[in-house]
Design a protein around this motif. Structure first.
Motif, mmCIF file in Angstrom:
data_model
loop_
_atom_site.group_PDB
_atom_site.id
_atom_site.type_symbol
_atom_site.label_atom_id
_atom_site.label_comp_id
_atom_site.label_asym_id
_atom_site.label_seq_id
_atom_site.Cartn_x
_atom_site.Cartn_y
_atom_site.Cartn_z
ATOM 1 N N ALA A 1 7.390 5.076 2.258
ATOM 2 C CA ALA A 1 8.807 5.431 2.359
ATOM 3 C C ALA A 1 9.027 6.504 3.419
ATOM 4 O O ALA A 1 10.036 6.478 4.147
ATOM 5 N N ASN A 2 8.072 7.431 3.531
ATOM 6 C CA ASN A 2 8.238 8.516 4.497
ATOM 7 C C ASN A 2 8.028 8.053 5.934
ATOM 8 O O ASN A 2 8.662 8.552 6.856
ATOM 9 N N THR A 3 7.139 7.099 6.141
ATOM 10 C CA THR A 3 6.936 6.587 7.499
ATOM 11 C C THR A 3 8.151 5.774 7.947
ATOM 12 O O THR A 3 8.516 5.784 9.128
ATOM 13 N N ALA B 1 10.527 8.228 9.074
ATOM 14 C CA ALA B 1 10.133 8.769 10.376
ATOM 15 C C ALA B 1 10.629 7.882 11.507
ATOM 16 O O ALA B 1 11.010 8.362 12.582
ATOM 17 N N GLY B 2 10.614 6.568 11.274
ATOM 18 C CA GLY B 2 11.093 5.656 12.311
ATOM 19 C C GLY B 2 12.543 5.893 12.680
ATOM 20 O O GLY B 2 12.932 5.709 13.839
ATOM 21 N N ARG B 3 13.339 6.344 11.707
ATOM 22 C CA ARG B 3 14.742 6.628 12.004
ATOM 23 C C ARG B 3 14.897 7.860 12.897
ATOM 24 O O ARG B 3 15.916 8.037 13.550
ATOM 25 N N GLU B 4 13.871 8.713 12.903
ATOM 26 C CA GLU B 4 13.898 9.916 13.728
ATOM 27 C C GLU B 4 13.289 9.687 15.116
ATOM 28 O O GLU B 4 13.584 10.414 16.060
ATOM 29 N N ILE B 5 12.399 8.668 15.192
ATOM 30 C CA ILE B 5 11.643 8.481 16.443
ATOM 31 C C ILE B 5 12.201 7.353 17.291
ATOM 32 O O ILE B 5 12.504 7.525 18.481
ATOM 33 N N PRO C 1 0.824 -1.211 0.000
ATOM 34 C CA PRO C 1 0.000 0.000 0.000
ATOM 35 C C PRO C 1 0.855 1.256 0.000
ATOM 36 O O PRO C 1 1.881 1.326 0.676
ATOM 37 N N ALA C 2 0.417 2.260 -0.751
ATOM 38 C CA ALA C 2 1.182 3.496 -0.853
ATOM 39 C C ALA C 2 1.168 4.276 0.451
ATOM 40 O O ALA C 2 2.145 4.900 0.828
ATOM 41 N N MET C 3 0.032 4.240 1.160
ATOM 42 C CA MET C 3 -0.080 5.002 2.401
ATOM 43 C C MET C 3 -0.288 4.058 3.567
ATOM 44 O O MET C 3 -1.096 3.139 3.495
ATOM 45 N N VAL C 4 0.475 4.257 4.634
ATOM 46 C CA VAL C 4 0.421 3.342 5.780
ATOM 47 C C VAL C 4 0.447 4.136 7.082
ATOM 48 O O VAL C 4 0.824 5.309 7.126
ATOM 49 N N GLY C 5 0.036 3.473 8.146
ATOM 50 C CA GLY C 5 0.195 4.001 9.492
ATOM 51 C C GLY C 5 1.056 3.038 10.293
ATOM 52 O O GLY C 5 0.889 1.815 10.197
ATOM 53 N N ARG C 6 2.014 3.583 11.054
ATOM 54 C CA ARG C 6 2.908 2.738 11.854
ATOM 55 C C ARG C 6 3.080 3.355 13.234
ATOM 56 O O ARG C 6 2.983 4.570 13.394
ATOM 57 N N THR C 7 3.345 2.480 14.219
ATOM 58 C CA THR C 7 3.586 2.975 15.572
ATOM 59 C C THR C 7 5.058 2.758 15.939
ATOM 60 O O THR C 7 5.658 1.726 15.601
ATOM 61 N N PHE C 8 5.620 3.761 16.644
ATOM 62 C CA PHE C 8 7.025 3.727 17.023
ATOM 63 C C PHE C 8 7.169 4.045 18.511
ATOM 64 O O PHE C 8 6.367 4.807 19.080
ATOM 65 N N LEU C 9 8.194 3.450 19.086
ATOM 66 C CA LEU C 9 8.551 3.725 20.482
ATOM 67 C C LEU C 9 9.563 4.867 20.502
ATOM 68 O O LEU C 9 10.600 4.800 19.836
ATOM 69 N N ALA D 1 7.782 18.895 10.924
ATOM 70 C CA ALA D 1 8.507 19.833 10.067
ATOM 71 C C ALA D 1 9.848 19.270 9.632
ATOM 72 O O ALA D 1 10.283 19.459 8.494
ATOM 73 N N GLY D 2 10.514 18.558 10.543
ATOM 74 C CA GLY D 2 11.812 17.971 10.217
ATOM 75 C C GLY D 2 11.720 16.896 9.152
ATOM 76 O O GLY D 2 12.699 16.613 8.464
#
Length: 558
Positions: free
Chosen positions: A274-276, A279-283, A213-221, A235-236
Motif C-alpha cells: 500500500a505504501n509503495t 509513493a507512485g503518486r508522489e513520484i 505479497p505484503a512487501m514489494v519493490g516497484r520502479t517509477f519514472l 520523509a514525506g
C-alpha cells in the motif's frame, strides 16, 4: 508373536507405524492423533506379554519432556506480565480442577492411584502426565514391585479411555457449544475483533498467507518528484518506504539522502504494498523492472531480545529504531513458539519472538544488532542439549516433604523445568545452544511416541480387568473433567477477567493444551484471532499440567 517377544524393538516400531495409521482416522472434526493411536495398538499387543526395558521408556520420556519445555520456555517466561497472569488464571483453574476432581473420584469410587492418575491425564488430554505420574508411582514407598507394575498399567489404560472422550468433548465444546452459550457467530465475532485491533488488515487462518505479497519493490519514472531529494521523498512518505536505486540515463546513482531526483530518472522503491502505491503518486507513473535496479533483497530471522520491545507493536519498534527506515528493512513475519502471528503494524511483540526481516544485506545487520540476535539454527548444539537434560534429571531427584506427603518432580518434571529454563536462556541470545524447531519437534514427538508405546506394551495385561471393573466410570470421568474446568473458566473469563469472547474460546482450548481443539476453532472462526488466547494458556499449562501427576500421586500415596 514369538518373534515380537524375542525382538521387542520390532514390536516397538510396529506400534508406532500402526498407531499413527490408526490416529489418522477421522470422524467429522475429530481425529485420535498418533499418540492415542499408538497407545491403543500397544495395549493390544501388550496382551501378548511383550516386554521392553524400562530404561528405554525413561530415556525417551526425558527427551520428550525436555524438548517440550525448551520449545515453550520463551513464551512461558514472556507471559509473566499483567496480560499473561490474567490468562494464567485459566491455567490455574484447569490445574486445580483436575486434581480436585481426580482426588474426589478416587475417594468416592475407591480408585487406586494408577487409575486416578490415568483419569487425570486422559481427561486433561495431557500425555505428559502419563510419564510424570508413572514415574511418581514407581518411587512410592510401601508398594511391592507387582503393585507398582499394576498401578502403572492402570495409568495407561485409564488414560486411553478418558483421552478419547476428553478429546471429543473439548473439541465439540470449544468449537461448537461455547459460541452458542456466548450467543455469538464465532466467524463474525473474530472478524469484528480483528478489525478493532488491527484496522483494515484482513484476518487469516494459521495456514494461510496474503494472496498478494505484503512487501514489494516497484520502479517509477520521475515526473512529479523532479527536484526533490531522496531524504525529502522518504520523509514525506512517513519513512514507510525506501529508495533502493536510481537509474539516470545509462548510469546507476547511489540513493543517498541528499541526492536530488531529476526528471526522467527511474527510481526503485521498496516497502509495504500500500505504501509503495502511495509513493507512485508522489513520484510518477510505474514502469517495468529495469535491469540494474532489481537487486535481490536479503532476509534474516532475528530473535527479539530488546526489553523495551516487549509488549509494544511492530510500528512502535520501527519508530524507536530509525535504522529500519534508513536501511529499508521491514518485518514480514512473526514466529512465536510454534505459532505464526500476523505481521501487521499493530501486532504486539514479545521477547523471544523470531522476526523475519527483509531488506538490504547491510541494513539487516544494523537492525539485528539493535533489536536482538540473528538466529543460528543450522545444527543442534548437543553440548547444550546434553547438559540441559542432565540438569533436569538431577533436579528431579530432589524430594520435598510437605507434612507426610513426599513431593518430587522426578526425571520428567525436572527435565520439563530445565527445558523451560534452557529454552528461555537460549531465546535471550540465540548465538548458542541451537535446537532447530524441526529437530526439537521431531525429538518431542518421537520421544513421546516411544514412551507411550513402551507404556502400552507393559500395561496390556492389566487393561482388560480394569475396563471391566470401571467401564462406565472412565468415559463419564473424561467428559466431566473437561466440562467442569471449561465451564468455570468461561464464567471467570467473561464475568471477572473480561476477556474478548473469541480470544477466551482459544484460551480455554489452550488451558487444556488441545491442539485438535484450536485447529477446529480456527476453522470455525475462519480466523487466527482465537490463537491470541491459546498461545498464552498453552505455554502455561504445558508447564503446570505435567506437575499434576506427581502431586496427585503424592497426595493419594500418603
Amino acid at each position: 508373536m514369538g518373534v515380537l517377544r524375542d525382538h521387542p524393538e520390532l514390536a516397538l516400531f510396529l506400534c508406532l507405524a500402526a498407531g499413527y495409521l490408526v490416529g489418522k482416522l477421522r470422524v467429522g472434526p475429530i481425529t485420535l492423533g498418533g499418540i492415542c493411536g499408538t497407545l491403543i495398538v500397544s495395549l493390544l499387543l501388550g496382551t501378548q506379554k511383550i516386554a521392553v526395558a524400562d530404561d528405554v521408556k525413561t530415556v525417551f520420556f526425558a527427551l520428550f519432556i525436555f524438548a517440550l519445555g525448551y520449545m515453550a520456555g520463551p513464551q512461558f517466561f514472556a507471559n509473566f506480565n499483567r496480560r499473561g497472569l490474567t490468562f494464567g488464571v485459566l491455567s490455574l483453574i484447569e490445574m486445580v480442577s483436575v486434581i480436585c476432581i481426580a482426588y474426589g473420584l478416587a475417594k468416592a469410587f475407591d480408585l487406586d492411584i494408577g487409575t486416578a492418575s490415568g483419569i487425570l491425564a486422559g481427561a486433561a488430554t495431557e500425555s505428559a502426565v502419563v510419564g510424570t505420574a508413572t514415574e511418581a508411582i514407581g518411587k512410592l514407598s510401601g508398594l511391592t514391585p507387582d503393585q507398582v507394575k499394576e498401578y502403572q498399567g492402570h495409568v495407561a489404560t485409564a488414560y486411553t479411555v478418558c483421552y478419547l472422550f476428553g478429546l471429543i468433548t473439548i473439541v465439540l465444546f470449544t468449537s461448537q457449544i461455547l459460541p452458542l452459550l456466548m450467543q455469538i457467530n464465532l466467524a463474525d465475532a473474530s472478524r469484528e475483533l480483528w478489525q478493532k485491533m488491527r484496522g483494515d488488515t484482513p484476518s487469516l487462518e494459521s495456514d494461510e498467507r496474503e494472496p498478494l505479497p505484503a512487501m514489494v519493490g516497484r520502479t517509477f519514472l520521475v515526473t512529479l518528484a523532479d527536484g526533490r531529494t531522496v531524504g525529502d521523498l522518504e520523509a514525506g512518505l512517513g519513512g514507510r518506504v525506501t529508495v533502493e536505486g536510481i537509474r539516470r540515463g545509462s548510469a546507476t546513482v547511489h540513493p543517498a539522502p541528499d541526492v536530488e531526483l531529476l526528471l526522467s530518472d527511474l527510481v526503485m522503491v521498496v516497502g509495504r504494498r500500500a505504501n509503495t502505491i502511495e509513493a507512485g503518486r508522489e513520484i510518477g507513473p510505474e514502469t517495468p523492472a529495469i535491469p540494474g535496479l532489481d537487486a535481490p533483497l536479503a532476509s534474516s530471522q532475528v530473535a527479539l531480545t530488546e526489553e523495551a520491545a516487549d509488549g509494544g507493536s511492530i510500528d512502535d519498534l520501527q519508530k524507536r529504531h530509525p535504522e529500519f527506515a534508513d536501511a529499508g528493512v521491514y518485518v514480514t513475519d512473526v514466529l512465536r513458539g510454534e505459532q505464526r502471528m500476523p505481521a501487521s503494524p499493530e501486532t504486539e511483540l514479545r521477547q523471544g519472538d523470531v522476526l523475519t526481516l527483509v531488506g538490504s544485506r547491510a541494513g539487516l545487520g544494523k537492525v539485528a544488532a539493535k533489536i536482538g540476535a540473528v538466529v543460528k539454527n543450522d545444527t543442534t548444539d548437543f553440548v547444550y542439549l546434553g547438559f540441559g537434560i542432565a540438569a533436569g534429571a538431577l533436579l528431579g531427584q530432589v524430594v520435598v516433604h510437605i507434612g507426610d506427603i513426599p513431593l518430587s518432580l522426578g526425571t520428567g518434571g525436572g527435565c520439563l523445568v530445565s527445558g523451560l529454563v534452557f529454552g528461555w536462556f537460549r531465546s535471550r541470545r540465540q548465538t548458542f545452544g541451537a535446537f532447530p524447531p524441526q529437530a526439537a519437534a521431531t525429538i518431542k514427538d518421537l520421544g513421546l511416541a516411544v514412551f507411550i508405546a513402551c507404556t502400552g506394551l507393559a500395561s496390556g495385561p492389566q487393561a482388560g480387568p480394569l475396563l471391566r471393573q470401571y467401564g462406565a466410570l472412565l468415559p463419564l470421568a473424561g467428559i466431566g473433567m473437561v466440562l467442569i474446568p471449561a465451564a468455570f473458566s468461561l464464567l471467570v473469563g467473561l464475568k471477572i477477567l473480561k476477556i474478548d469472547k473469541p480470544v477466551l474460546i482459544g484460551a480455554i482450548a489452550g488451558q487444556q493444551c488441545s491442539t485438535p481443539a484450536i485447529t477446529s476453532i480456527t476453522q470455525v472462526a475462519q480466523s487466527s484471532v482465537p490463537l491470541l488466547g491459546y498461545t498464552v494458556t498453552y505455554a502455561l499449562s504445558n508447564f503446570l499440567l505435567p506437575l499434576t501427576g506427581p502431586v496427585l500421586v503424592g497426595i493419594l500415596g500418603s
